[in-house]
Motif scaffolding. Structure first.
Motif, PDB file in Angstrom:
ATOM      1  N   PRO A  24      21.713  17.339  23.227  1.00 23.01           N
ATOM      2  CA  PRO A  24      22.296  17.714  24.548  1.00 23.01           C
ATOM      3  C   PRO A  24      21.886  18.970  24.861  1.00 23.01           C
ATOM      4  O   PRO A  24      21.713  19.337  26.210  1.00 23.01           O
ATOM      5  N   ALA A  25      21.728  19.864  24.023  1.00 19.44           N
ATOM      6  CA  ALA A  25      21.282  21.464  24.307  1.00 19.44           C
ATOM      7  C   ALA A  25      19.787  21.188  24.771  1.00 19.44           C
ATOM      8  O   ALA A  25      19.451  21.873  25.832  1.00 19.44           O
ATOM      9  N   ILE A  26      18.925  20.480  24.320  1.00 17.65           N
ATOM     10  CA  ILE A  26      17.489  20.165  24.660  1.00 17.65           C
ATOM     11  C   ILE A  26      17.597  19.562  26.086  1.00 17.65           C
ATOM     12  O   ILE A  26      16.733  20.098  26.786  1.00 17.65           O
ATOM     13  N   THR A  27      18.356  18.542  26.284  1.00 18.70           N
ATOM     14  CA  THR A  27      18.155  17.982  27.750  1.00 18.70           C
ATOM     15  C   THR A  27      18.749  19.003  28.700  1.00 18.70           C
ATOM     16  O   THR A  27      18.298  18.866  29.712  1.00 18.70           O
ATOM     17  N   SER A  28      19.815  19.727  28.557  1.00 18.61           N
ATOM     18  CA  SER A  28      20.184  20.821  29.161  1.00 18.61           C
ATOM     19  C   SER A  28      19.068  21.807  29.443  1.00 18.61           C
ATOM     20  O   SER A  28      19.056  22.233  30.546  1.00 18.61           O
ATOM     21  N   ILE A  29      18.420  22.238  28.606  1.00 13.86           N
ATOM     22  CA  ILE A  29      17.233  23.329  28.725  1.00 13.86           C
ATOM     23  C   ILE A  29      16.252  22.761  29.568  1.00 13.86           C
ATOM     24  O   ILE A  29      15.505  23.248  30.408  1.00 13.86           O
ATOM     25  N   LEU A  30      15.868  21.357  29.211  1.00  9.14           N
ATOM     26  CA  LEU A  30      14.802  20.778  29.918  1.00  9.14           C
ATOM     27  C   LEU A  30      15.295  20.476  31.388  1.00  9.14           C
ATOM     28  O   LEU A  30      14.372  20.572  32.316  1.00  9.14           O
ATOM     29  N   HIS A  31      16.471  20.224  31.614  1.00  8.30           N
ATOM     30  CA  HIS A  31      16.879  20.295  33.347  1.00  8.30           C
ATOM     31  C   HIS A  31      16.599  21.516  33.851  1.00  8.30           C
ATOM     32  O   HIS A  31      16.051  21.364  35.003  1.00  8.30           O
ATOM     33  N   ARG A  32      16.759  22.601  33.281  1.00  4.95           N
ATOM     34  CA  ARG A  32      16.433  24.068  33.704  1.00  4.95           C
ATOM     35  C   ARG A  32      15.070  23.902  34.010  1.00  4.95           C
ATOM     36  O   ARG A  32      14.309  24.374  35.178  1.00  4.95           O
ATOM     37  N   VAL A  33      14.199  23.774  33.105  1.00  5.41           N
ATOM     38  CA  VAL A  33      12.689  23.770  33.231  1.00  5.41           C
ATOM     39  C   VAL A  33      12.229  22.899  34.246  1.00  5.41           C
ATOM     40  O   VAL A  33      11.357  23.213  35.038  1.00  5.41           O
ATOM     41  N   SER A  34      12.594  21.505  34.427  1.00  2.00           N
ATOM     42  CA  SER A  34      12.282  20.993  35.242  1.00  2.00           C
ATOM     43  C   SER A  34      12.585  21.167  36.752  1.00  2.00           C
ATOM     44  O   SER A  34      11.898  21.236  37.789  1.00  2.00           O
ATOM     45  N   GLY A  35      13.726  21.919  36.828  1.00  2.00           N
ATOM     46  CA  GLY A  35      13.886  22.581  38.121  1.00  2.00           C
ATOM     47  C   GLY A  35      12.990  23.672  38.719  1.00  2.00           C
ATOM     48  O   GLY A  35      12.664  23.961  39.667  1.00  2.00           O
ATOM     49  N   ILE A  36      12.467  24.426  37.661  1.00  5.16           N
ATOM     50  CA  ILE A  36      11.560  25.434  37.912  1.00  5.16           C
ATOM     51  C   ILE A  36      10.352  24.933  38.286  1.00  5.16           C
ATOM     52  O   ILE A  36       9.337  25.306  39.064  1.00  5.16           O
ATOM     53  N   ILE A  37       9.880  23.902  37.514  1.00  3.63           N
ATOM     54  CA  ILE A  37       8.594  23.055  37.865  1.00  3.63           C
ATOM     55  C   ILE A  37       8.700  22.519  39.332  1.00  3.63           C
ATOM     56  O   ILE A  37       7.626  22.422  40.013  1.00  3.63           O
ATOM     57  N   ILE A  38       9.745  21.996  39.688  1.00  6.47           N
ATOM     58  CA  ILE A  38       9.870  21.390  41.131  1.00  6.47           C
ATOM     59  C   ILE A  38       9.985  22.678  41.960  1.00  6.47           C
ATOM     60  O   ILE A  38       9.224  22.514  43.132  1.00  6.47           O
ATOM     61  N   PHE A  39      10.486  23.543  41.707  1.00  2.00           N
ATOM     62  CA  PHE A  39      10.557  24.690  42.648  1.00  2.00           C
ATOM     63  C   PHE A  39       8.964  25.075  42.914  1.00  2.00           C
ATOM     64  O   PHE A  39       8.437  25.458  44.117  1.00  2.00           O
ATOM     65  N   VAL A  40       8.101  25.453  41.833  1.00  2.00           N
ATOM     66  CA  VAL A  40       6.665  25.683  42.023  1.00  2.00           C
ATOM     67  C   VAL A  40       5.954  24.605  42.579  1.00  2.00           C
ATOM     68  O   VAL A  40       5.047  24.919  43.544  1.00  2.00           O
TER      69      VAL A  40
END
Length: 125
Positions: A19-35
């Motif tokens: 669950p921690a990995i999926t939460s961290i990946l959720h934040r990383v994917s948000g940054i990728i979308i933003f860029v």
């Protein structure tokens, strides 16, 4: 001074739960979308600038690297969507326990992988 304090933390020895990995990946994917949105908006602006700009964007989007980038942005978008829905359920009190959190993380990854594969077939077809 306490001599038992760690001097150098080796982050490779830490093992995060799923669950921690999926939460961290959720934040990383948000940054990728933003860029990624910045690049997509630039392509949209260029394609709307005229016939020459449209042909440049059309030619660029047929390249391997452009398809890979688009697939990466779509992958981040789909993962972010699925993980966001999981977080909405958690905000409603569903899946907050340890076992249900692990199950929700596994479901998030499974559904995301399916959507990412479908996006890859769509982009590369």
């Amino acid at each position: 001074m306490n001599s038992k304090r760690p001097v150098n933390l080796d982050l490779s020895k830490f093992h995060f739960p799923l669950p921690a990995i999926t939460s961290i990946l959720h934040r990383v994917s948000g940054i990728i979308i933003f860029v990624g949105v910045a690049f997509m908006l630039y392509g949209l602006q260029l394609s709307l600038s005229g016939e020459d700009g449209f042909s440049q964007v059309s030619e660029l989007l047929n390249g391997f690297l452009a398809k890979l980038i688009i697939w990466g942005i779509l992958s981040a978008l789909f993962y972010h969507l699925v993980a966001g829905i999981k977080h909405l359920f958690m905000d409603m009190g569903i899946g907050e326990e340890l076992e249900s959190g692990r199950a929700a993380a596994k479901i998030t990854i499974a559904v995301s992988v399916i959507l990412i594969v479908v996006a890859g077939v769509w982009v590369w077809a």
